[in-house]
Write an enzyme that holds these catalytic residues in place. Structure first.
Site, PDB file in Angstrom:
ATOM      1  CG  ASP A 102       6.598  21.318  31.182  1.00 47.07           C
ATOM      2  OD1 ASP A 102       6.762  21.135  32.386  1.00 47.07           O
ATOM      3  OD2 ASP A 102       7.482  21.185  30.327  1.00 47.07           O
ATOM      4  CG  ASP A 206       9.644  22.735  35.849  1.00 51.04           C
ATOM      5  OD1 ASP A 206      10.348  22.443  34.881  1.00 51.04           O
ATOM      6  OD2 ASP A 206       9.937  23.654  36.651  1.00 51.04           O
ATOM      7  CD  GLU A 272      12.955  18.830  35.460  1.00 54.74           C
ATOM      8  OE1 GLU A 272      13.948  19.162  34.819  1.00 54.74           O
ATOM      9  OE2 GLU A 272      12.231  19.663  36.042  1.00 54.74           O
ATOM     10  CG  HIS A 333      13.491  21.990  27.569  1.00 54.18           C
ATOM     11  ND1 HIS A 333      12.991  20.820  28.136  1.00 54.18           N
ATOM     12  CD2 HIS A 333      13.368  22.941  28.508  1.00 54.18           C
ATOM     13  CE1 HIS A 333      12.579  21.079  29.351  1.00 54.18           C
ATOM     14  NE2 HIS A 333      12.798  22.360  29.612  1.00 54.18           N
ATOM     15  CG  ASP A 334      16.176  21.918  30.912  1.00 51.41           C
ATOM     16  OD1 ASP A 334      15.908  23.024  30.416  1.00 51.41           O
ATOM     17  OD2 ASP A 334      15.463  21.351  31.759  1.00 51.41           O
TER      18      ASP A 334
HETATM   19  C1  NOJ Z   1      13.242  22.526  34.614  1.00 51.08           C
HETATM   20  C2  NOJ Z   1      12.921  22.912  33.205  1.00 51.08           C
HETATM   21  O1  NOJ Z   1      13.115  21.804  32.365  1.00 51.08           O
HETATM   22  C3  NOJ Z   1      13.821  24.082  32.856  1.00 51.08           C
HETATM   23  O2  NOJ Z   1      13.783  24.399  31.493  1.00 51.08           O
HETATM   24  C4  NOJ Z   1      13.398  25.251  33.709  1.00 51.08           C
HETATM   25  O3  NOJ Z   1      14.278  26.336  33.461  1.00 51.08           O
HETATM   26  C5  NOJ Z   1      13.451  24.888  35.199  1.00 51.08           C
HETATM   27  N1  NOJ Z   1      12.871  23.609  35.480  1.00 51.08           N
HETATM   28  C6  NOJ Z   1      12.724  25.914  36.019  1.00 51.08           C
HETATM   29  O4  NOJ Z   1      11.350  25.842  35.810  1.00 51.08           O
END
Ligand code: NOJ
Length: 548
Positions: A102, A206, A272, A333-334
């Site tokens: 990442d 990210d 992303e 994970h989000d």
């Molecule tokens: C996206 C990530 O997937 C998330 O977990 C993170 O909190 C935010 N970007 C900020 O980096």
């Protein structure tokens, strides 16, 4: 496509959230050696995946669990050492598994030495490494403009010492880097080269769409929308005209691709970003120059259980991305785990997994999906995620968005209270273990032919064996039923059809390829079933038919 097809188009990626995967040191926190063990005991090599995406493993104060990096070129001591990482990479490669890291280009931790230096004075040599602005109003105590952070509130945080504001598109503990500063750019490119030189197979980037902002700091226009969707980016009553998808961001994607393309074997960049295909497409590049190899299309993560809606998403992606390669996922994970979004219904989860693994595009699965792990229940006092702790006007609104529930520790067995997550049975992991470990764990599912784990393994195996499923062109078929999604995949003379029954009753449809054999069913896996002119599907059954 041919044998020249790049590996990342054919691969199935598996996301590991290291903190929650496997703890080898008995501190209740997952680590790199824990992952190595899962390679050594053949769990990962035998799963049928080709590549692993590791969520951040760098040193970090863990205020956003690794997405707040304080050193881009080392390993978080909680997770192990650089030697552990090198071993992990080597073992993965020896087992034909690629590893992507990442990379957070948008921001650092506020505890990164660069930011500490930057905030120390207005004349600091690193002041310009971040985005500092004077406040507005007579006492300059109003934020410089109306930009909102992705998680709400102003995107500006005042530094009392130096009496200026710094920008943070995410949380205040994650100040945005100033990518217009060439030293910043060089340092970040060097960080990526450091890992590429080690042999990592690429990066997941990210929130790549937020890296640049308007150089004139113009206010974002107002909007009526509270949340973005695939058709618009507006959120929190604002259009992100000056904060997302800036021209320089697109140019950066092209440059990043040139960087990774210098390496052999081929590396991959997976972006992303939010929004539907029309917003994502420019990040892939243009006719003249390539950008990111893949960009996540998150349409499936907030789709209702409707054949038509999934069909529309697939068609939208096909027509908009054109020759670029799609990339789909259901969970990470989000996001609330897919199975739990659909009422913890295993049949629905299987049907949608069949969809994910048979449409055109690179699929990403999230750790735990392969055993049907459910969204964990997190008590108020157990919340760890900074987003889960957010308050608006004193109200704990973050509880509705908290991401701890999809990050609960992986369930390896049911012999200890920590589900085999830590070797010592008395260790309490950093997030609570789900109460369902008796039914949902790897050890148990290994033994049952009908388990979710075996479903995943068989399906992944079939995908690995069947080239047209990985690479074939996709055409949506109309089988005269609203509750049915069907599509063909064709590659040269190889041809097959996938039919998915979205209704809770049985469904009969005309077989689109008469001379076919059934190679997989969500209900009976690879056992054979006679296929006639009519395909009879059980409730929520999905099948793969292959032309004879
Ligand atoms: C996206 C990530 O997937 C998330 O977990 C993170 O909190 C935010 N970007 C900020 O980096």
């Amino acid at each position: 496509m041919s044998t020249q097809t790049p590996w990342w188009k054919k691969a199935v990626f598996y996301q590991i959230y290291p903190r929650s995967y496997s703890d080898s040191t008995n501190n209740g926190i997952g680590d790199l050696r824990g992952i190595i063990q899962k390679i050594e005991n053949n769990y990962l090599p035998k799963l049928g995946i080709n590549a692993i995406w590791l969520s951040p493993i760098y040193p970090s104060p863990q205020e956003d669990f690794g997405y707040d990096i304080s050193d881009f070129m080392s390993i978080n001591p909680e997770y192990g050492t650089m030697r552990d990482f090198d071993e992990l990479l080597e073992q993965a490669h020896d087992n034909n598994l690629k590893i992507i890291l990442d990379m957070v280009l948008n921001h650092t931790s506020h505890r990164h030495p660069w930011f500490i230096e930057s905030r120390s004075s207005r004349t600091s040599p690193k002041r310009d490494w971040y985005i500092w602005q004077k406040g507005k109003g007579t006492n300059v105590k109003k934020p410089p403009n109306n930009w909102k952070a992705i998680m709400g509130g102003s995107a500006w945080e005042r530094d009392e010492e130096t009496e200026e504001y710094y920008l943070h598109q995410f949380l205040p503990c994650q100040p945005d880097l100033n990518w217009r500063n060439l030293e910043v750019k060089e340092m970040m490119f060097d960080s990526m080269k450091f890992w590429l030189d080690k042999g990592v197979d690429g990066f997941r980037l990210d929130i790549i769409h937020t890296v640049f902002e308007d150089v004139e700091f113009r206010d974002n226009p107002r909007s009526f929308h509270l949340f973005s969707s695939h058709s618009h980016l507006d959120s929190l009553l604002q259009k992100p005209t000056y904060t997302q998808f800036q021209k320089e961001t697109i140019d950066l994607c092209l440059e990043l691709r040139s960087l990774v393309d210098e390496y052999t074997p081929e590396r991959v960049l997976v972006g992303e970003a939010t929004g539907g295909p029309k917003f994502l497409s420019p990040l892939y590049g243009n006719q003249k120059q390539l950008g990111l190899n893949l960009v996540f299309d998150f349409q499936f993560t907030n789709q209702s259980f409707s054949a038509k809606k999934f069909q529309n998403s697939i068609l939208d992606s096909q027509s908009t991305l054109n020759h670029f390669w799609p990339c789909f996922t259901f969970s990470n994970h989000d996001i609330v785990r897919m199975i739990s979004r659909f009422g913890n219904n295993r049949q629905k989860a299987r049907l949608l997994t069949l969809l994910l693994l048979t449409i055109k595009g690179t699929p990403f699965i999230y750790q735990g999906e392969e055993i049907g792990m459910l969204q964990g229940k997190i008590g108020n006092k157990q919340v760890k995620d900074p987003v889960g702790k957010l308050k608006v006007w004193g109200l704990p609104v973050g509880r509705f968005f908290g991401r701890d529930g999809c990050r609960t520790p992986f369930q390896w067995n049911s012999s200890t209270i920590n589900a085999g997550f830590s070797p010592d049975p008395m260790v309490i992991p950093w997030l609570p273990i789900s109460s369902n470990i008796q039914e949902i764990n790897v050890e148990l599912q290994h033994q049952s032919k009908k388990s979710m784990l075996n479903f995943y393994k068989e399906l992944l195996h079939i995908r690995q064996e069947t080239v047209w499923l990985q690479e074939g062109d996709l055409e949506v078929l109309d089988l005269q039923s609203d509750q049915c999604l069907a599509y063909s995949r064709t590659m040269d003379t190889d041809h097959g059809v996938i039919i998915l029954n979205f209704q809770k009753g049985p469904l009969n449809v005309i077989n689109p390829i008469l001379e076919s054999s059934l190679i997989f069913s969500t209900h009976t896996l690879t056992q054979t079933k006679v296929i006639t002119e009519v395909v009879s599907l059980e409730p929520f059954e999905g099948v793969i038919l292959q032309k004879k």
